[in-house]
Enzyme design. Structure first.
Site, PDB file in Angstrom:
ATOM      1  N   SER A 113       0.802  -1.217   0.000  1.00 18.80           N
ATOM      2  CA  SER A 113       0.000   0.000   0.000  1.00 18.80           C
ATOM      3  C   SER A 113       0.839   1.273   0.000  1.00 18.80           C
ATOM      4  O   SER A 113       1.624   1.500  -0.912  1.00 18.80           O
ATOM      5  CB  SER A 113      -0.975  -0.036   1.165  1.00 18.80           C
ATOM      6  N   ASP A 281      -2.075   0.987  -3.539  1.00 14.41           N
ATOM      7  CA  ASP A 281      -2.890  -0.105  -4.084  1.00 14.41           C
ATOM      8  C   ASP A 281      -4.326   0.328  -4.391  1.00 14.41           C
ATOM      9  O   ASP A 281      -5.184  -0.516  -4.635  1.00 14.41           O
ATOM     10  CB  ASP A 281      -2.890  -1.301  -3.120  1.00 14.41           C
ATOM     11  N   ASP A 283      -6.790   1.702  -2.628  1.00 17.92           N
ATOM     12  CA  ASP A 283      -7.942   1.519  -1.751  1.00 17.92           C
ATOM     13  C   ASP A 283      -8.224   2.738  -0.872  1.00 17.92           C
ATOM     14  O   ASP A 283      -9.234   2.775  -0.184  1.00 17.92           O
ATOM     15  CB  ASP A 283      -7.817   0.246  -0.899  1.00 17.92           C
ATOM     16  N   ARG A 284      -7.319   3.723  -0.891  1.00 18.16           N
ATOM     17  CA  ARG A 284      -7.599   4.905  -0.065  1.00 18.16           C
ATOM     18  C   ARG A 284      -7.708   6.139  -0.942  1.00 18.16           C
ATOM     19  O   ARG A 284      -7.352   6.116  -2.113  1.00 18.16           O
ATOM     20  CB  ARG A 284      -6.522   5.057   1.005  1.00 18.16           C
ATOM     21  N   LYS A 378     -11.801  -1.295   1.004  1.00 14.45           N
ATOM     22  CA  LYS A 378     -11.985   0.122   0.813  1.00 14.45           C
ATOM     23  C   LYS A 378     -11.627   0.445  -0.629  1.00 14.45           C
ATOM     24  O   LYS A 378     -10.925  -0.319  -1.280  1.00 14.45           O
ATOM     25  CB  LYS A 378     -11.152   0.922   1.809  1.00 14.45           C
TER      26      LYS A 378
HETATM   27  C1  VG1 Z   1      -3.066   1.722   8.443  1.00 12.40           C
HETATM   28  C2  VG1 Z   1      -4.327   2.519   8.702  1.00 12.40           C
HETATM   29  C3  VG1 Z   1      -5.554   1.620   8.643  1.00 12.40           C
HETATM   30  C4  VG1 Z   1      -5.575   0.905   7.296  1.00 12.40           C
HETATM   31  C5  VG1 Z   1      -4.269   0.173   7.077  1.00 12.40           C
HETATM   32  C6  VG1 Z   1      -4.192  -0.482   5.735  1.00 12.40           C
HETATM   33  O1  VG1 Z   1      -2.907   0.737   9.445  1.00 12.40           O
HETATM   34  O2  VG1 Z   1      -4.249   3.144   9.957  1.00 12.40           O
HETATM   35  O3  VG1 Z   1      -6.697   2.397   8.837  1.00 12.40           O
HETATM   36  O4  VG1 Z   1      -6.643  -0.008   7.235  1.00 12.40           O
HETATM   37  O5  VG1 Z   1      -3.176   1.085   7.184  1.00 12.40           O
HETATM   38  O6  VG1 Z   1      -4.432   0.443   4.730  1.00 12.40           O
HETATM   39  P1  VG1 Z   1      -1.901   0.902  10.681  1.00 12.40           P
HETATM   40  O7  VG1 Z   1      -1.954  -0.403  11.426  1.00 12.40           O
HETATM   41  O8  VG1 Z   1      -0.560   1.227  10.115  1.00 12.40           O
HETATM   42  O9  VG1 Z   1      -2.424   2.041  11.484  1.00 12.40           O
HETATM   43  V1  VG1 Z   1      -3.616   0.336   3.330  1.00 12.40           V
HETATM   44  O10 VG1 Z   1      -4.205   1.408   2.324  1.00 12.40           O
HETATM   45  O11 VG1 Z   1      -2.079   0.357   3.805  1.00 12.40           O
HETATM   46  O12 VG1 Z   1      -3.921  -1.265   2.720  1.00 12.40           O
HETATM   47 CO    CO Z   2      -3.878   0.915   0.500  1.00 12.67          CO
END
Ligand code: VG1
Ligand code: CO
Length: 545
Positions: A113, A281, A283-284, A378
């Site tokens: 990501s 990727d 999704d955000r 997402k």
């Molecule tokens: C982070 C975000 C979380 C999200 C995750 C994966 O996780 O805070 O909200 O779902 O990334 O998103 P963490 O554990 O680092 O707080 V993505 O777009 O990296 O697949």
């Molecule tokens: Co992502």
């Protein structure tokens, strides 16, 4: 087809985090490392014989090598067919859409990501189930256990598959279908939104948008949908070619890493009225209005409040869900709509059961992830199209929409402060000491603020009853303000402390107070309660979003 069993020994630390297993490319490219993890996934499955697997990734460095390895191992594991995106590309939401459309058994997505790419950067791998969503904790725990006892992996000998051309080939008994990574996904999105109205908006001379793909996976998707289908002028999508190292940046759509986009929207000379970006990727999402960055928590609330304007949701929302650290702005909308609002731990895997059970229609996280029941991930471009649909109907700008929302519901002033690459020992000590102090915090006073309650968030899934403990420390004040502390589960270097700050401001005269100023008392309280500077030596956060 001759299956070869290759002896191996376990690697420590193959434990999936918030979203799959993420490690440095250097770690992943050690002999047998990727193979062990993939075999552990396949060993945890049952019933995959003859079934379809979906495979693709965000195009980062090492994707191409990993895909060929996984294809051979999938043949050895007995899959009947693999659907793989052309050039190994599939955004996370597109993979989810493809799994669902073709009723695949599951999917493997190669992505870290927002983490940086390239030979010195990160690589990642996650498994999605047949519903198209990230495997739940029970599954990822089982995969981790399997990695600790693994003695062999299975593969077949076969030349590399040409991923550049759409069409079928075989590895042993298994069919490999290289598919258009965009088509199924674009068709799904077109079925949700009012494309005619969005096209009319994009054609207006006074409306100009920029979509920044941050050199990551959404470039081809955004071009196909925004420029080709919706007729946005060529050049609307910038940084649109996926590069293995994302041109050296972090494809993280926030005001720090997408500073160019924010600056362009702040500059009247740019002529831009709407900006958006997506992550590695896809999704955000980040939504930017003229001189105005929409807080992701506000974005979720605005999407929910305006659902009646979007064809797919005009019939009503069954419910909404947000991760615990996400602001309570959407809760207020849910209350007004008379629908339930669920609060889950961080990570999309917790939304899957709510979506499958029809309890939630929209879900979101403060980290700029929003999505709906159209897939089980997402979805960055989905959020952008949802916003465009709202803008097209309401014929006003994103900043005006958010300000009106605040006037109606009040403003949940919100910010996240990240302290990156802290020594793991220190970060663990900080959280341990904070947890130990929890019983004394409730009812106490700090920096002139009264703490009403403090706990460590735990969650019971309302559908399957599964429990998740220790999901973040919450300090709640008398006036409804909150400070939340948790360690990131996606980083690969030391530990990242995330501090989430939220304060509710009802008074419209106070809505324009700058966010960090409005949150200053809470920022002081966070440091006092968690001893951030004393334990980590850091004076301020590395990334403020
Ligand atoms: C982070 C975000 C979380 C999200 C995750 C994966 O996780 O805070 O909200 O779902 O990334 O998103 P963490 O554990 O680092 O707080 V993505 O777009 O990296 O697949
Ligand atoms: Co992502």
């Amino acid at each position: 087809m001759q299956v070869i069993s290759v002896p191996t020994t376990p690697f420590a630390g193959q434990k999936p985090g918030t979203s799959g297993l993420r490690k440095k490319v250097k770690v992943f490219s050690q002999a047998r490392y990727l193979e062990n993890f993939v075999q552990a996934i396949f060993d945890t499955l049952s019933g995959q014989e003859g079934q379809t697997l979906v495979l693709g990734g965000d195009g980062r460095y090492y994707n191409d090598v990993a895909i060929q390895t996984i294809l051979r191992m999938a043949a050895a594991a007995g899959f009947g067919r693999v659907l793989v995106g052309r050039d190994g590309i599939l955004s996370t939401p597109a993979a989810s859409a493809v799994i669902r459309k073709w009723q695949a058994f599951g999917g493997i997505i190669l992505s870290a990501s927002h983490n940086e790419g390239g030979p010195e950067g990160d690589f990642g791998i996650k498994y999605n189930l047949g519903n198209g969503g990230p495997a739940n904790e029970g599954f990822t725990d089982a995969v981790h256990r399997r990695t600790q006892e693994i003695g062999a992996y299975r593969t077949v000998e076969s030349p590399a598959v040409d991923l550049s051309r759409i069409g079928d080939s075989r590895i042993g008994d298994m069919r490999v279908s290289v598919i258009d990574p965009v088509a199924d996904y674009a068709e799904l999105l077109e079925s949700l939104f009012d494309f005619d109205r969005i096209a009319a908006l994009l054609a207006r001379p006074d409306f100009r948008m920029r979509f920044d793909a941050m050199h990551a996976v959404t470039g081809p998707y955004a071009r196909a949908i925004l420029e080709n289908r919706l007729g946005a002028p060529a050049g609307t999508v910038v940084n649109g070619i996926p590069l293995p190292d994302f041109a050296g940046g972090h494809p993280d759509p926030n005001p720090v890493w997408a500073a160019d986009l924010v600056a362009a929207l702040a500059d009247p000379a740019s002529g831009l009225s709407f900006g958006a970006a997506s992550d590695g990727d896809g999704d955000r999402n980040m939504i930017v209005g003229p001189n105005f960055v929409v807080s992701p928590s506000d974005s979720l609330a605005v999407l929910a409040a305006n659902h009646a304007l979007v064809p797919a949701y005009a019939g009503g929302l069954a419910g909404v869900a947000r991760s615990m650290p996400t602001s309570c702005a959407v809760d207020r909308v849910a209350r007004a709509l008379g629908i339930p609002c669920y609060e889950t731990p961080t990570g999309w895997k917790y939304f899957g059961s709510l979506l499958d059970a029809g309890k939630a229609t929209l879900c979101g996280e403060e980290s700029a992830g929003t999505g709906s029941n159209h897939v089980r991930e997402k979805d960055g471009l989905w959020a952008v199209l949802y916003w465009l649909n709202i803008l097209a109907v309401r014929a006003t700008s994103a900043d005006v929409i958010v300000r009106e929302h605040w006037r109606r519901f009040g403003r949940n002033v919100y910010s996240r402060h990240d302290y990156e690459a802290i020594e793991t020992d220190r970060a663990d000590r900080l959280m341990d000491e904070l947890r130990a102090r929890l019983p004394q915090l409730a009812g106490s006073e700090s920096c002139g603020l009264r703490i009403a309650a403090a706990d460590d968030f735990s969650y019971t899934d309302p559908v399957d009853g599964s429990r998740s403990e220790r999901q973040g420390v919450r300090v709640m004040l008398d006036d409804g303000s909150r400070v939340v502390f948790r360690l990131s589960g996606t980083g690969t270097e030391g530990a990242t402390l995330r501090v989430y700050l939220e304060r509710f401001v009802a008074d419209p005269d106070q809505h324009e107070v700058p966010t960090q100023e409005a949150l200053a008392p809470l920022i002081r309280l966070a440091d006092a309660v968690a001893q951030i500077t004393a334990i980590t030596g850091r004076q301020k956060a590395d990334v403020i979003s």
